[in-house]
Design a protein around this motif. Sequence first.
Motif: not given
Length: 397
Positions: A198-212, A225-239
């Motif tokens: 539970d923290a904003p830095i957890y967005i990076a965990d989503a990004a690690v998964y998206l990298m692969a 993360l640029d804005e497009t990449q951040l949006a993708a991470a947020v979409d994964l987090l919402k999922q």
Amino acid sequence: MKKKRMLLPAVAAAAALVLAGCASGDDAPGGDVDAPGGLQIDVPDVPMLESLGEGEGQVNIVAWSGFVEPAWSDKFTEETGCVVNRRVAGTSDEMVTLMRTGDYDLVSASGDASLRLIAGGDVAPINTELIPNFGDDIVEGMKGQIYDTINGKSYGIPIGRGANILQYNTEVVTETPTSWDVVWEADSPYAGKITAYDAPIYIADAAVYLMAHQPELGITNPYALDETQLAAAVDLLKQQNAIVSEYWGDPAAQITSFVGGTTVVGTSWEVLRKLSGEDKLKGVLPEEGSTGWSDAWMISSQSQNPNCAYLWMDYTSSPEVNGAIAMNFGMAPANAAFCELSDEAAAHCEEFNATDEEYFKNVWFWTTPIEQCVDGRKDVTCTNFQQWTQAWLTVKG
């Protein structure tokens, strides 16, 4: 953390970091600012202590629970005459806020706070020549990292590090997971039994998964993360939000959740699994890699007791004291010489992969997201910590 820190969502004090310059293009997690083309950013010109003088009689420290204890601070006072005044902080945001008051000399900062403190001029570069114990025995993987070494200057003296592992209940998750997909994909068989950090830095965990799994996004560093990449991470987090049973910031509550069966799989720390006392709980570093944390002493640019602060950083960097902190806290020590002191020390180092750089090559240590892309891109602006904080609020709803 033992891990006793209570890392809750950072919803305030998230000042934007507007930094300019050239970032490292190193592919390894964390990067190496000592490499050619290393991270160079505009930060306040804060003077570095040139020589040690007499101790001032006290040192005021903001630290994670477990870092400053009488077992070693009393002896420090006996040896130096510096009385240790400790303030335990529960979050990185709290640490940043406290350090900006000018009331404290030192902080045990994690990477999600370090660049905020450096960019704000709140901490000073460290003269490592005044810290004899900062020598060859400090593990290489904790030196020269982009979260606390800027423009060739060190702002942090390493304390310890750890990975954010995938923990699971073997009575329910009967096959050892090899991927983070069990906590990210909507069709996870453990939906409704998943826990997430539970923290904003957890967005990076989503990004690690998206990298692969979505390489077409072009993410090469989960903190850039640029804005497009951040949006993708947020979409994964919402999922993920739809299948999460609970988010955790309190380590004790996380342990209770796993032991009680409310959750059966999710992000954790190795020490939490150990503290649970449950053989049924196991942990693994999945094939995609993971995020992690690396803590370091940082000295205030307004320190009223710099000599005592330097004496403390040197004292706690010795094999014996650094190892005591690591064992108390539940992490890999920064001083590898500790691992040779006893069988108990060797066992601790093995359990926490203290000198296993191959293991930590797969770990992306927390780094404050800043507008300068720390992955080396110069043609785009990356999202900063304030934007991550705002994004995290949209995830939690």
